[in-house]
Design a protein around this motif. Structure first.
Motif, PDB file in Angstrom:
ATOM      1  N   GLY A 111       0.538  -0.950  -0.237  1.00 44.51           N
ATOM      2  CA  GLY A 111       0.412  -0.477   0.272  1.00 44.51           C
ATOM      3  C   GLY A 111       1.257   0.855   0.282  1.00 44.51           C
ATOM      4  N   TRP A 112       2.417   1.115   0.373  1.00 45.91           N
ATOM      5  CA  TRP A 112       2.772   2.116  -0.095  1.00 45.91           C
ATOM      6  C   TRP A 112       2.726   3.937  -0.990  1.00 45.91           C
ATOM      7  CZ3 TRP A 112       6.219   4.154  -4.123  1.00 45.91           C
ATOM      8  CH2 TRP A 112       6.735   5.195  -4.076  1.00 45.91           C
ATOM      9  N   GLN A 113       2.605   4.631  -1.467  1.00 41.38           N
ATOM     10  CA  GLN A 113       2.450   5.009  -2.334  1.00 41.38           C
ATOM     11  C   GLN A 113       3.645   6.394  -2.544  1.00 41.38           C
ATOM     12  OE1 GLN A 113      -1.192   7.669  -1.319  1.00 41.38           O
ATOM     13  NE2 GLN A 113      -2.422   5.705  -1.007  1.00 41.38           N
ATOM     14  N   ALA A 114       3.670   6.645  -3.893  1.00 41.04           N
ATOM     15  CA  ALA A 114       4.944   8.162  -3.831  1.00 41.04           C
ATOM     16  C   ALA A 114       4.314   9.666  -3.588  1.00 41.04           C
ATOM     17  CB  ALA A 114       5.478   7.953  -5.027  1.00 41.04           C
ATOM     18  N   ASP A 115       4.878   9.585  -2.540  1.00 40.42           N
ATOM     19  CA  ASP A 115       4.541  11.321  -1.999  1.00 40.42           C
ATOM     20  C   ASP A 115       5.717  12.193  -2.081  1.00 40.42           C
ATOM     21  OD1 ASP A 115       1.387  10.068  -1.599  1.00 40.42           O
ATOM     22  OD2 ASP A 115       2.340   9.733   0.337  1.00 40.42           O
ATOM     23  N   CYS A 116       5.488  13.471  -2.167  1.00 42.93           N
ATOM     24  CA  CYS A 116       6.791  14.610  -2.208  1.00 42.93           C
ATOM     25  C   CYS A 116       6.938  14.791  -0.822  1.00 42.93           C
ATOM     26  CB  CYS A 116       5.718  16.165  -2.743  1.00 42.93           C
ATOM     27  SG  CYS A 116       6.709  16.890  -2.948  1.00 42.93           S
ATOM     28  N   PRO A 117       8.434  14.753  -0.400  1.00 44.32           N
ATOM     29  CA  PRO A 117       8.760  14.626   0.547  1.00 44.32           C
ATOM     30  C   PRO A 117       8.910  15.728   0.726  1.00 44.32           C
ATOM     31  CG  PRO A 117      11.213  14.700  -1.697  1.00 44.32           C
ATOM     32  CD  PRO A 117       9.686  13.972  -2.168  1.00 44.32           C
ATOM     33  N   ARG A 118       8.360  16.980  -0.144  1.00 46.45           N
ATOM     34  CA  ARG A 118       7.917  18.777   0.673  1.00 46.45           C
ATOM     35  C   ARG A 118       6.716  19.242   0.499  1.00 46.45           C
ATOM     36  NH1 ARG A 118      13.156  21.392  -2.681  1.00 46.45           N
ATOM     37  NH2 ARG A 118      11.282  21.220  -4.851  1.00 46.45           N
ATOM     38  N   CYS A 119       6.120  17.910   0.274  1.00 48.20           N
ATOM     39  CA  CYS A 119       4.355  18.581   0.313  1.00 48.20           C
ATOM     40  C   CYS A 119       3.536  17.854   0.767  1.00 48.20           C
ATOM     41  CB  CYS A 119       3.925  18.718  -1.538  1.00 48.20           C
ATOM     42  SG  CYS A 119       4.899  20.845  -1.289  1.00 48.20           S
ATOM     43  N   ASP A 120       2.410  17.272   1.085  1.00 51.48           N
ATOM     44  CA  ASP A 120       1.417  17.030   1.308  1.00 51.48           C
ATOM     45  C   ASP A 120       0.498  16.581  -0.058  1.00 51.48           C
ATOM     46  OD1 ASP A 120       1.136  16.857   4.146  1.00 51.48           O
ATOM     47  OD2 ASP A 120       0.302  18.140   4.358  1.00 51.48           O
ATOM     48  N   ALA A 121       1.342  15.853  -0.850  1.00 50.36           N
ATOM     49  CA  ALA A 121       0.655  15.648  -2.219  1.00 50.36           C
ATOM     50  C   ALA A 121       1.726  14.291  -3.118  1.00 50.36           C
ATOM     51  CB  ALA A 121       0.722  17.467  -3.040  1.00 50.36           C
ATOM     52  N   HIS A 122       1.121  13.747  -3.333  1.00 48.80           N
ATOM     53  CA  HIS A 122       1.528  13.194  -4.481  1.00 48.80           C
ATOM     54  C   HIS A 122       2.202  13.084  -5.443  1.00 48.80           C
ATOM     55  CE1 HIS A 122      -1.230   9.919  -2.141  1.00 48.80           C
ATOM     56  NE2 HIS A 122      -2.107  10.181  -2.589  1.00 48.80           N
ATOM     57  N   LEU A 123       2.853  12.071  -5.645  1.00 51.06           N
ATOM     58  CA  LEU A 123       4.061  12.539  -6.576  1.00 51.06           C
ATOM     59  C   LEU A 123       3.115  11.597  -8.311  1.00 51.06           C
ATOM     60  CD1 LEU A 123       7.582  11.704  -5.605  1.00 51.06           C
ATOM     61  CD2 LEU A 123       6.956  13.985  -5.631  1.00 51.06           C
ATOM     62  N   THR A 124       3.169  13.219  -9.103  1.00 51.40           N
ATOM     63  CA  THR A 124       2.503  12.305 -10.411  1.00 51.40           C
ATOM     64  C   THR A 124       3.568  11.821 -11.288  1.00 51.40           C
ATOM     65  OG1 THR A 124       1.048  14.333 -10.625  1.00 51.40           O
ATOM     66  CG2 THR A 124       0.635  13.443 -12.323  1.00 51.40           C
ATOM     67  N   VAL A 125       3.080  11.004 -11.890  1.00 47.30           N
ATOM     68  CA  VAL A 125       4.003   9.728 -12.597  1.00 47.30           C
ATOM     69  C   VAL A 125       3.769  10.170 -14.134  1.00 47.30           C
ATOM     70  CG1 VAL A 125       4.508   7.461 -13.963  1.00 47.30           C
ATOM     71  CG2 VAL A 125       3.176   7.896 -11.568  1.00 47.30           C
ATOM     72  N   HIS A 126       4.661  10.386 -14.752  1.00 54.22           N
ATOM     73  CA  HIS A 126       5.038  11.010 -15.955  1.00 54.22           C
ATOM     74  C   HIS A 126       6.091  10.052 -16.524  1.00 54.22           C
ATOM     75  CE1 HIS A 126       3.685  15.545 -15.708  1.00 54.22           C
ATOM     76  NE2 HIS A 126       3.510  14.917 -14.654  1.00 54.22           N
ATOM     77  N   TYR A 127       5.761   9.121 -17.816  1.00 53.49           N
ATOM     78  CA  TYR A 127       6.316   9.081 -18.717  1.00 53.49           C
ATOM     79  C   TYR A 127       5.142   8.549 -20.044  1.00 53.49           C
ATOM     80  CZ  TYR A 127       4.328   4.207 -17.054  1.00 53.49           C
ATOM     81  OH  TYR A 127       4.367   3.055 -16.750  1.00 53.49           O
ATOM     82  N   SER A 128       6.378   8.043 -21.147  1.00 52.45           N
ATOM     83  CA  SER A 128       5.478   7.241 -22.197  1.00 52.45           C
ATOM     84  C   SER A 128       5.849   5.696 -21.963  1.00 52.45           C
ATOM     85  CB  SER A 128       5.103   8.983 -23.494  1.00 52.45           C
ATOM     86  OG  SER A 128       5.013   7.778 -24.304  1.00 52.45           O
ATOM     87  N   SER A 129       4.518   4.922 -22.672  1.00 54.24           N
ATOM     88  CA  SER A 129       5.074   3.878 -22.651  1.00 54.24           C
ATOM     89  C   SER A 129       6.420   3.125 -24.006  1.00 54.24           C
ATOM     90  CB  SER A 129       3.995   3.610 -23.669  1.00 54.24           C
ATOM     91  OG  SER A 129       2.757   3.138 -24.017  1.00 54.24           O
ATOM     92  N   GLN A 130       6.223   4.419 -24.904  1.00 50.66           N
ATOM     93  CA  GLN A 130       6.491   4.163 -26.258  1.00 50.66           C
ATOM     94  C   GLN A 130       8.014   4.529 -25.667  1.00 50.66           C
ATOM     95  OE1 GLN A 130       3.709   5.968 -26.609  1.00 50.66           O
ATOM     96  NE2 GLN A 130       3.071   3.944 -27.802  1.00 50.66           N
ATOM     97  N   ASN A 131       8.574   5.391 -24.614  1.00 55.52           N
ATOM     98  CA  ASN A 131       9.454   6.139 -24.268  1.00 55.52           C
ATOM     99  C   ASN A 131       9.895   6.552 -22.808  1.00 55.52           C
ATOM    100  OD1 ASN A 131      11.771   7.179 -23.423  1.00 55.52           O
ATOM    101  ND2 ASN A 131      12.083   9.229 -24.452  1.00 55.52           N
ATOM    102  N   LYS A 132       9.958   4.871 -22.206  1.00 58.54           N
ATOM    103  CA  LYS A 132       9.959   4.759 -20.698  1.00 58.54           C
ATOM    104  C   LYS A 132      11.533   5.537 -20.168  1.00 58.54           C
ATOM    105  CE  LYS A 132       5.990   1.005 -19.796  1.00 58.54           C
ATOM    106  NZ  LYS A 132       5.695   0.494 -19.417  1.00 58.54           N
TER     107      LYS A 132
END
Length: 757
Positions: free
Chosen positions: A457-478
């Motif tokens: 259940g771990w979630q990638a959170d921002c260490p500096r904000c009360d917010a989740h980190l958004t995943v950025h990538y393209s399946s064509q260019n991981k």
């Protein structure tokens, strides 16, 4: 004689300075005039301020032996006239902000730095003897850039305007080296009278009534505030143009405010096609030199039509005759830092100050503006029909609980959920096969909003904000995959395993525009699975980062070929896509579930604006809204009865609850290293309120995002039944709050008329 100077320091006062014995050392040879810039000593530094007043030595509270002398006067004549200084005093008084800092916000950076006002700007133009034969067949990019410059005619255009339109400096230099174009410094001469470049369109009765009323107010030389409440595609711009014509023909200037930088080039093109006039663009994307020149053009009258974002309302104008606020409901008109003004409110004040008409145009008026109509402070004109009697696109709900969600197969054979129902997919396919375009609105950029470990259940959170980190990538260019915080811009690599349990079962949950585009690509643009392929055009901040990217995207869309447009709120504002006949909103529920009491209003505005992109051409349009809560009363009312009925219902709720616009708010935010310190400071502030304040107090509470960029935020809300009552308390109380011992090392800010809390 002493001069009082407003300095860019966070102190609620002005400063007295004496005039040097040798006043002839100033270039003007006289005492600095009110409204001039002066260079003065301030502690150990030298600052540039504005002369506010002249006073006798006996009227100063500073002992004469402690008064310092002005070092230098930078202007022979005032750069801010009496009217602009009055505006500055009003802004300082209404928003409770230091006068020196207000003036600093009002002035371009080069003016604040003490630079001369007559800086010149490089212009480019095509040489008259050059023909299209000068280009080789393979020099397509050079020819394209050359043709863009050629469109500006003999005079060409400034470098900043050309760069904004997508030209590149390297190509300008190449074309110059080849002897095809030349650079020059344009002399600032008086502009020629404005003339029509294209005849106006015929108006319907509703449009004509609005134009007649605005022109009558202009001719009477009196202030009138108008709310032009027109459904999307109803011809509000034509009302602007014909009202402007009457104003421009009298030699006066017109200011058009737009909510975003992205709208300024197309707005300029629209007005330039109607009027042969000096048009100036003003926004934060311009260079400092260009902004200074634009400020000067407004001040001297060289600019006849001014198109700008919110800060343009603070510029000086030689002879302003009309202010138009397009998309007046947009929240980006509210400045969220430094001087927290609202451009639409300041526009109404400036209209009253100059005794000119102010026009607020929107398809989704704010509740505040509807209340002003009810109070008789704005005159409303409604535009309820589209030109040619084209009907607004009807909205239809798709109950996602009763529909099968479309599944796709990955290369490894695994199935995944596209987030789109089969009914929505079918409607998209039908539209594309008919040769039309589809717009899918998802107000969340990136690939996915959350990275989750399915084992622990771990979630990638921002260490500096009360917010989740958004995943950025393209399946064509991981290879370029990364995590990013959209609040503080913190970035990190995507971990190979869970940092807590070491599991490799990390999954990107939810959907952003990139993931949605990929899902649509698999269905509609993959030649292995689809006989007919269609382009997927993604429109968000990630894909429009480069200077020419938005123009290229716009050009692709306007080719009219069948395509799917996937966009955030960037596509909702003022764009005209004539070939879009279907608009889809696959995630319509989020905004109606927010804790912010304004969220339903803002969500409905956004939905109506997006829906308005459908059926703007000759073909009828429709809007499909995919929802998990089709019984939501607010959503049903919006779909069945339209925005105005929806807004009136919300207005009645606000009245019953005593919320704005039936009360007046001030939001105090406190920022510091710990939440305990910020909360304590606000508690001390409440204790300092006068006993007879008669205000409703909410807080102190944690801010909606209590931790941002490694700083903690608390807030305190004050509500008053009438505005004078609120400001009377703030006048006495706010300066003392800033001086509290517990406020030391903390950042306290005051927001009058906040748009959210």
């Amino acid at each position: 004689m002493l001069v009082q100077v407003a300095l860019p320091v966070p102190l609620y006062r002005v400063f007295d300075y004496r005039i040097p014995a040798d006043v002839n050392a100033f270039s003007s040879g006289s005492i600095p005039k009110v409204g001039c810039r002066v260079e003065v000593p301030f502690g150990r530094q030298t600052l540039i301020g504005i002369v506010i007043n002249h006073i006798a030595s006996a009227d100063s509270s500073v002992p004469s032996n402690k008064l310092k002398a002005i070092k230098r006067c930078l202007d022979d004549e005032p750069i801010l006239n009496e009217k602009m200084l009055t505006l500055a005093h009003w802004l300082a008084r209404y928003y409770h902000y230091p006068l020196g800092d207000v003036l600093s916000v009002m002035l371009p950076s080069l003016v604040r730095q003490g630079k001369p006002l007559d800086l010149l700007i490089t212009h480019w133009r095509v040489l008259p003897q050059v023909t299209d034969d000068a280009f080789r067949a393979n020099a397509k990019k050079q020819k394209q850039q050359f043709d863009m410059l050629k469109l500006h005619g003999e005079r060409g255009a400034s470098e900043d305007v050309l760069l904004l339109e997508g030209m590149q400096r390297s190509f300008l230099k190449t074309l110059e080296d080849k002897g095809l174009i030349e650079r020059y410094i344009q002399k600032r001469s008086a502009p020629t009278p404005v003339s029509l470049a294209k005849m106006p369109l015929d108006l319907n009765e509703e449009q004509q009534q609005a134009v007649d009323a605005i022109i009558a107010a202009h001719e009477a030389e009196k202030y009138s505030g108008f709310l032009l409440n027109g459904i999307t595609g109803s011809g509000k711009t034509e009302v602007y143009l014909q009202a402007m014509q009457a104003v421009l023909e009298t030699g006066k200037q017109v200011l058009i405010l737009v909510p975003e930088i992205g709208l300024t080039p197309q707005t300029r093109a629209r007005f330039a096609s109607r009027f042969a006039a000096q048009i100036v663009l003003l926004h934060s994307g311009m260079t400092n030199t260009y902004r200074l020149q634009g400020w000067q053009d407004c001040r001297t009258g060289h600019a006849q039509i001014i198109i700008g974002t919110r800060s343009s309302i603070l510029y000086p104008f030689a002879n302003l005759g009309l202010i138009v606020v397009d998309e007046a409901h947009d929240s980006s008109y509210k400045q969220q830092d430094t001087l927290r003004y609202h451009a639409a409110d300041v526009a109404l004040y400036r209209g009253l100050q100059d005794q000119i008409p102010v026009l607020l145009g929107t398809a989704t008026p704010t509740l505040e503006h509807l209340k002003l109509v009810d109070d008789g402070k704005l005159i409303e004109y409604q535009l309820r029909t589209r030109p040619g009697n084209a009907k607004p696109a009807p909205m239809q709900l798709i109950d996602a609980r009763l529909q099968t969600t479309h599944q796709q197969t990955q290369d490894d054979g695994a199935r995944y959920d596209t987030g789109l129902t089969d009914k929505l997919i079918g409607a998209i396919k039908q539209t594309l096969e008919a040769g039309d375009q589809v717009l899918i609105f998802l107000n969340r950029r990136g690939y996915a909003p959350v990275l989750l470990c399915e084992a622990c259940g771990w979630q990638a959170d921002c260490p500096r904000c009360d917010a989740h980190l958004t995943v950025h990538y393209s399946s064509q260019n991981k290879q370029n995959a990364y995590l990013k915080c959209h609040h503080c811009d913190w970035q990190a690599y995507i971990p190979a395993v869970c940092p807590d349990c070491g599991s490799q079962n990390l999954d990107a949950k939810g959907m952003g525009t990139t993931r949605l585009s990929e899902n649509l690509h698999a269905i509609f643009a993959n030649p292995q699975t689809s006989k007919q392929t269609y382009p997927i055009i993604q429109i968000d901040r990630d894909t429009t980062r480069r200077k020419d990217s938005w123009e290229n995207i716009y050009q692709r869309i306007n080719e009219g070929k069948p395509a799917i447009l996937v966009g955030t709120q960037m596509v909702a504002k003022g764009h005209h896509f004539p070939n879009v006949t279907l608009v889809c909103l696959p995630n319509a529920d989020r905004g109606f579930l927010s804790a912010d009491f304004r969220s339903p209003e803002h969500t409905a505005q956004l939905m109506i604006q997006v829906a308005g992109r459908a059926g703007r051409g000759d073909k009828a349009g429709r809007v499909l809204i995919q929802t998990l809560q089709p019984e939501n009363e607010l959503l049903l009312k919006l779909v069945k009865d339209g925005y105005l009925s929806f807004a009136r219902s919300l207005l009645q709720e606000r009245k019953m609850m005593g919320l704005p616009p039936f009360s007046h708010a001030a939001l105090i935010r406190c920022e510091g290293k710990t939440l305990a310190a910020t909360t304590q400071a606000l508690k001390d502030a409440i204790a300092g309120l006068p006993a007879s304040h008669n205000l409703a107090i909410l807080g102190p509470i944690d801010a909606p995002m209590s931790k941002k960029n490694s700083r903690y935020h608390s807030q305190l809300l004050l509500l008053a039944k009438n505005r004078p009552q609120l400001h009377q308390v703030l006048n006495q109380w706010w300066p003392s709050v800033l001086l509290m011992p517990s406020a030391k090392y903390l950042k306290l800010t005051l927001d009058i008329d906040p748009v959210g809390w």
